[in-house]
Scaffold this active site. Structure first.
Site, mmCIF file in Angstrom:
data_model
loop_
_atom_site.group_PDB
_atom_site.id
_atom_site.type_symbol
_atom_site.label_atom_id
_atom_site.label_comp_id
_atom_site.label_asym_id
_atom_site.label_seq_id
_atom_site.Cartn_x
_atom_site.Cartn_y
_atom_site.Cartn_z
ATOM 1 N N GLU A 285 0.824 -1.209 0.000
ATOM 2 C CA GLU A 285 0.000 0.000 0.000
ATOM 3 C C GLU A 285 0.857 1.257 0.000
ATOM 4 O O GLU A 285 0.413 2.313 -0.430
ATOM 5 C CB GLU A 285 -0.933 0.021 1.224
ATOM 6 N N HIS A 306 8.413 -26.659 -1.089
ATOM 7 C CA HIS A 306 7.775 -27.805 -1.751
ATOM 8 C C HIS A 306 6.620 -27.369 -2.643
ATOM 9 O O HIS A 306 5.865 -28.198 -3.129
ATOM 10 C CB HIS A 306 7.311 -28.812 -0.699
ATOM 11 N N LYS A 420 -14.151 -0.121 -3.891
ATOM 12 C CA LYS A 420 -15.227 0.253 -2.970
ATOM 13 C C LYS A 420 -16.355 0.947 -3.734
ATOM 14 O O LYS A 420 -17.524 0.645 -3.540
ATOM 15 C CB LYS A 420 -14.707 1.209 -1.889
HETATM 16 O O1 PA5 Z 1 -3.433 1.229 5.841
HETATM 17 C C1 PA5 Z 1 -4.568 1.644 5.689
HETATM 18 O O2 PA5 Z 1 -4.836 2.847 5.818
HETATM 19 C C2 PA5 Z 1 -5.717 0.706 5.378
HETATM 20 O O3 PA5 Z 1 -5.308 -0.602 5.199
HETATM 21 C C3 PA5 Z 1 -6.729 0.732 6.506
HETATM 22 O O4 PA5 Z 1 -6.104 0.345 7.689
HETATM 23 C C4 PA5 Z 1 -7.930 -0.184 6.216
HETATM 24 O O5 PA5 Z 1 -8.512 0.149 4.998
HETATM 25 C C5 PA5 Z 1 -8.959 -0.072 7.321
HETATM 26 O O6 PA5 Z 1 -9.385 1.246 7.465
HETATM 27 P P1 PA5 Z 1 -10.156 1.742 8.734
HETATM 28 O O7 PA5 Z 1 -9.296 1.576 9.921
HETATM 29 O O8 PA5 Z 1 -10.480 3.166 8.460
HETATM 30 O O9 PA5 Z 1 -11.406 0.895 8.854
#
Ligand code: PA5
Length: 444
Positions: A285, A306, A420
Site C-alpha cells: 500500500e 515444496h 469500494k
Molecule cells: O493502511 C490503511 O490505511 C488501510 O489498510 C486501513 O487500515 C484499512 O482500509 C482499514 O481502514 P479503517 O481503519 O479506516 O477501517
C-alpha cells in the site's frame, strides 16, 4: 541490536561501490522524512511513536486488557487491513499460530470484519455459542464496510445475550478521536474508546491502541514491545554506514532499478506467516502506486520450498529474497536415536531440530543465490516482544525511506477506493445510482 542486516550473500549481485553510491540518495530521503517536508508528511506520527505516545491511554489499554481477560472466554477483534493485520501478526509470533488451542489464562481471539464471507462469519458466530464474549472494534475512518457489517452483527449478539447495559461494558472501540460513524456510535452508547492518532495511518498503527489492546489482551508484554521499538527508533537515526534500516531501503531500490519486480520475504518459522501478511500490506500500500513499486510477496520455508521452490530456483529471474533468520527459536526439540532407523534419519541423532532448520536455511540461500536470486538476510535475535518491537519499527522506517527514494507518497492509498466505489454502486448505495447501470452493463 536485536536485528542485523547480513549482506554477505549479495557479493555476486552488487558491485563494490553500489551501496556507497546510493547512500547519498538514501540519506536525502531519510532527511525529507525527518524534516517532515515530503509527500504525506501529515502522517508521520509513527516515526516518534515508540517514545512519544499517550501514557494515560497506554495505562488504560492495560486496564482494559485485564478486564477483557476477566470477562471473556472469546475476544472478537473486528477490523481490516491496518486495523487488523498488526495485532494478529504480533499475537501469532509472540504466542503461537495455535494461540486459540493453547491452555492459557487469556481469551481465545477470533478476527472478523476482515472479509465479507458469510460462511466465515457464521462459523465464528457458532464458535461463540455458550461462551462469554468481548468485542474490540477497530476502524480509523469508522466507515469501512467490512468491519461495520461485522460489528452490526456482534453488537446485536451481545445486546441479545447480555442486555444493552452489560453489552456496553464488553464493547471496546478503537477509532478516530473526533470523526466517523464509529466514534459517534461509541459516544452515543458510552463504549470505552481508544484513539488512533490523526497522524498515524492504518498500516503504521500497530503500536497504537489498534494493535496494543488485542496484543495486551492476549497476554503479551506491551511495555517490552514499545521498549524494543524505542531502541530501534534511536538506532536508526545513525548515518548510512551504521544504519541497517537505511541500507535495507537502499538495497530494495538497487534491486528494483536492476529490474527485479518482486521482493519475497521468507521465514523459516510458521509463526511469522501473519507478519509476512503485515509486511505485504505495509509495502504494497505504501509503494505500489504511480505504476511503480516492488511487488511484496512472502513465503514460509521449508513449507513453500515444496510448492514455490521450483519457481524460485529455476523460473523467471524476477525476484530477490529477504530472509528473516531467527537466531533463537522459542522452543527446540532434541532428536533421539531410533533403534530400527527405518527412515535412515539416525545421522541426525543428538541434534536439536533447530539445527536441521538452520541447515535448511543455509542450503537454500546457497542454492537460490547460485540460481541467480539475490538474498538479503535479516538476522533476528529471537521472537520476544523487544525484538518484535524493533522489527516493526525497522520495517516501517525502511518502508518510508524506500517510498521516498521511489518518488511516491508512502502514506496514502488512493487505489483502494476503486473497488469500494464499484461495490457500493452495484449494491445500490444511495448516491451511486448513475454508476450502477453503467457497471451492470459491463458484467457478464
Ligand atoms: O493502511 C490503511 O490505511 C488501510 O489498510 C486501513 O487500515 C484499512 O482500509 C482499514 O481502514 P479503517 O481503519 O479506516 O477501517
Amino acid at each position: 541490536m536485536a536485528l542485523k542486516l547480513n549482506t554477505s550473500y549479495l557479493s555476486g549481485f552488487l558491485g563494490d561501490e553500489e551501496l556507497k553510491g546510493i547512500a547519498v540518495q538514501t540519506e536525502a530521503a531519510a532527511k525529507v522524512l525527518h524534516d517532515k517536508n515530503g509527500l504525506g508528511s501529515d502522517f508521520l506520527g509513527w516515526l516518534t511513536l515508540p517514545t512519544d505516545y499517550d501514557k494515560e491511554e497506554f495505562a488504560r489499554i492495560k486496564e482494559a486488557a485485564a478486564r477483557i481477560k476477566a470477562q471473556a472466554d472469546v475476544l472478537i477483534v473486528i477490523g481490516i487491513g491496518g486495523s487488523y493485520l498488526g495485532a494478529r501478526a504480533a499475537i501469532e509470533l509472540l504466542k503461537s499460530p495455535f494461540y486459540n488451542n493453547m491452555k492459557k489464562d487469556t481469551p481465545d481471539i477470533y478476527y472478523v470484519g476482515n472479509n465479507i464471507s458469510p460462511t466465515y462469519l457464521n462459523e465464528v458466530l457458532s464458535i461463540c455459542e455458550g461462551r462469554d464474549i468481548a468485542v474490540n472494534v477497530i476502524s480509523k475512518s469508522g466507515t469501512t464496510t467490512e468491519p461495520a457489517l461485522a460489528f452490526r452483527i456482534f453488537k446485536k449478539l451481545l445486546e441479545d445475550k447480555y442486555g444493552k447495559d452489560e453489552a456496553k461494558k464488553r464493547i471496546y472501540c478503537t477509532t478516530d478521536k473526533a470523526r466517523g460513524t464509529l466514534k459517534n456510535l461509541a459516544d452515543a452508547e458510552g463504549y470505552e474508546s481508544f484513539v488512533i492518532p490523526d497522524d498515524v495511518g492504518g498500516r503504521f498503527s500497530v503500536l497504537t491502541a489498534v494493535g496494543l489492546l488485542p496484543i495486551a489482551a492476549a497476554g503479551c508484554d506491551i511495555d517490552k514491545l514499545m521498549a524494543g521499538a524505542a531502541a530501534a527508533q534511536k538506532a536508526y537515526t545513525a548515518p548510512f554506514a551504521e544504519n541497517d534500516c537505511y541500507k535495507y531501503a537502499a538495497l530494495r531500490n538497487i534491486f528494483y532499478r536492476k529490474g527485479k519486480a518482486v521482493e519475497m520475504v521468507v521465514s523459516y518459522d510458521p509463526s511469522m506467516a501473519m507478519m509476512n501478511e503485515w509486511y505485504k500490506q505495509l509495502y504494497g500500500e505504501s509503494e505500489g502506486k504511480d505504476n511503480k513499486g516492488l511487488f511484496p510477496s512472502s513465503a514460509i520455508f521449508s513449507t513453500d520450498l515444496h510448492s514455490m521452490g521450483q519457481y524460485i530456483q529455476d523460473g523467471a529471474r524476477l525476484l530477490f529474497e529477504t530472509v528473516i533468520d531467527i537466531k533463537k527459536p522459542k522452543q527446540d526439540l532434541f532428536l533421539e536415536a531410533d533403534a530400527e532407523n527405518a527412515d535412515g534419519l539416525n545421522f541426525l541423532t543428538g541434534q536439536n531440530m533447530s539445527v536441521v532448520n538452520r541447515r535448511a536455511l543455509e542450503g537454500t540461500i546457497l542454492a537460490h543465490t547460485e540460481g541467480g536470486v539475490p538474498n538479503i538476510v535479516l538476522e533476528l535475535d529471537d521472537t520476544a516482544e523487544e525484538t518484535l518491537g524493533w522489527l516493526i519499527y525497522f520495517f516501517e522506517k525502511a518502508c518510508a525511506v524506500s517510498g521516498y527514494m521511489l518518488g511516491v507518497n508512502p502514506f496514502n492509498q488512493p487505489g483502494v477506493e476503486s473497488y469500494k466505489k464499484n461495490m457500493f454502486a452495484l449494491l445500490g448505495k444511495p448516491g451511486y445510482e448513475d454508476m450502477k447501470a453503467a457497471l451492470e452493463a459491463k458484467l457478464h
